[in-house]
Structure formats: structure tokens, C-alpha cells
Design a protein around this motif. Structure first.
Motif, short mmCIF file in Angstrom:
data_model
loop_
_atom_site.label_atom_id
_atom_site.label_comp_id
_atom_site.label_asym_id
_atom_site.label_seq_id
_atom_site.Cartn_x
_atom_site.Cartn_y
_atom_site.Cartn_z
N MET A 177 0.95 -1.45 0.40
CA MET A 177 -0.40 0.25 -0.06
C MET A 177 0.78 1.08 -0.12
N ALA A 178 0.11 2.05 -0.63
CA ALA A 178 1.15 3.49 -1.12
C ALA A 178 0.39 4.64 -0.25
N HIS A 179 0.35 5.50 0.00
CA HIS A 179 -0.64 7.13 -0.20
C HIS A 179 0.49 8.36 -0.30
N ASN A 180 -0.06 9.51 -0.79
CA ASN A 180 0.51 10.69 -0.16
C ASN A 180 0.42 11.49 0.68
N HIS A 181 1.79 12.18 0.76
CA HIS A 181 1.29 13.36 2.08
C HIS A 181 1.18 14.73 0.47
N PRO A 182 0.96 15.56 0.58
CA PRO A 182 0.64 16.67 -0.22
C PRO A 182 1.43 17.64 0.76
N SER A 183 1.66 17.61 1.52
CA SER A 183 2.36 18.97 2.53
C SER A 183 3.40 18.43 2.20
N GLY A 184 4.10 17.48 1.73
CA GLY A 184 5.55 17.15 1.08
C GLY A 184 6.12 16.28 2.47
N HIS A 185 5.31 16.65 4.12
CA HIS A 185 6.70 15.77 4.98
C HIS A 185 6.56 14.95 4.61
N ALA A 186 7.15 13.49 3.81
CA ALA A 186 7.04 11.56 3.88
C ALA A 186 7.13 10.83 6.02
N GLU A 187 7.10 12.13 6.71
CA GLU A 187 6.46 11.16 7.40
C GLU A 187 5.49 9.71 7.90
N PRO A 188 5.25 9.05 8.75
CA PRO A 188 4.08 9.00 8.76
C PRO A 188 3.36 9.77 9.86
N SER A 189 1.97 9.39 9.98
CA SER A 189 1.15 10.54 10.69
C SER A 189 1.05 9.57 12.05
N ALA A 190 0.24 9.03 13.52
CA ALA A 190 -0.19 8.62 13.93
C ALA A 190 -1.43 7.59 13.32
N ALA A 191 -2.04 8.20 13.20
CA ALA A 191 -3.59 7.40 11.85
C ALA A 191 -2.42 6.49 10.57
N ASP A 192 -1.50 7.14 9.80
CA ASP A 192 -0.91 6.17 9.27
C ASP A 192 -0.48 4.79 10.21
N LEU A 193 0.57 4.84 11.12
CA LEU A 193 0.73 3.97 12.11
C LEU A 193 -0.31 3.22 12.16
N SER A 194 -1.53 3.44 12.87
CA SER A 194 -1.99 3.02 13.74
C SER A 194 -3.32 2.02 12.24
N PHE A 195 -3.61 2.60 11.32
CA PHE A 195 -4.24 2.29 10.17
C PHE A 195 -3.31 0.80 9.65
#
Length: 122
Positions: A69-87
Motif C-alpha cells: 500500500m502507498a499513499h501520499n502526503h501533499p504537505s511534502g512531509h513523508a513522515e507517517p502520522s499516528a493515524a498512518d501507523l495505527s491504520f
């Protein structure tokens, strides 16, 4: 940071990094890690809803053995969010229950990719 075996997946998903809104893409793989299907889901500028049950349903219907799986962060920051980690953790558990492996979840921003497998999340 991508591991050498993740480079093909990175190239497959790299176009997501140029998009202005969040988009997720899932690659479904056979036992030899050959691509047998893909799905893209578009979200809004800063959020995305992609039900885990949809990913599991697609994987089962394709008789997939692996998922990337992949998804983008239009913000320009490639660090995963807490929601990304949980998901990612929940998705891995659900797929594993069906004997399907979540091989990686990539977060893409511009020309940067973060592999959650390389980060130790998977």
C-alpha cells in the motif's frame, strides 16, 4: 528510506508524490510477488478514508498473497502520522488473519518515500 527490494514498489507509486490531494493506492500481488491488480482511492487535500474491509475484500477476490500500500502526503512531509501507523497495524492484522501479507506501506511526499517496513512498523 527504501530498502533495495522496495525500489520497484517505490517506482510504481512515485507518481502519487506529485498529487495535490491525498490518494491511496494498493497493489495486490500473487505468491511470486507479481502484480495482479491495483486500486486507487482519492481523498481530499489533507485526509483520506480507505476502509480496511475494501482492501481485504479486493485481496480475497483476486486471491492475492501479498499487498503493498502507498499513499501520499501533499504537505511534502513523508513522515507517517499516528493515524498512518495505527491504520497500517490494523490492516496488517486483518490481512494476516486471511493469510495475506502486508509487505509494505509507503508514505510518499514529493520525491521522498518512507517505508513503514523499513521503519520497523511491519
Amino acid at each position: 528510506m527504501l530498502l533495495p527490494h522496495d525500489l520497484a514498489a517505490g517506482r510504481l507509486f512515485m507518481p502519487l508524490g506529485r498529487l495535490a490531494s491525498e490518494v491511496a493506492a494498493v497493489a495486490y500481488l500473487d505468491a511470486a510477488h507479481g502484480l495482479i491488480g491495483m486500486r486507487h482511492v482519492a481523498g481530499a487535500r489533507s485526509w483520506l478514508h480507505f476502509p480496511i474491509r475494501s482492501i481485504v475484500r479486493d485481496a480475497l477476490s483476486l486471491d492475492a498473497r501479498g499487498v503493498v500500500m502507498a499513499h501520499n502526503h501533499p504537505s511534502g512531509h513523508a513522515e507517517p502520522s499516528a493515524a498512518d501507523l495505527s491504520f497500517t497495524r490494523r490492516l496488517a492484522l486483518c490481512l494476516d488473519a486471511m493469510d495475506i501479507h502486508l509487505l509494505d506501506h509507503l508514505v510518499i511526499a514529493a520525491d521522498r518515500i518512507t517505508s513503514l517496513r523499513a521503519e520497523g512498523v511491519l
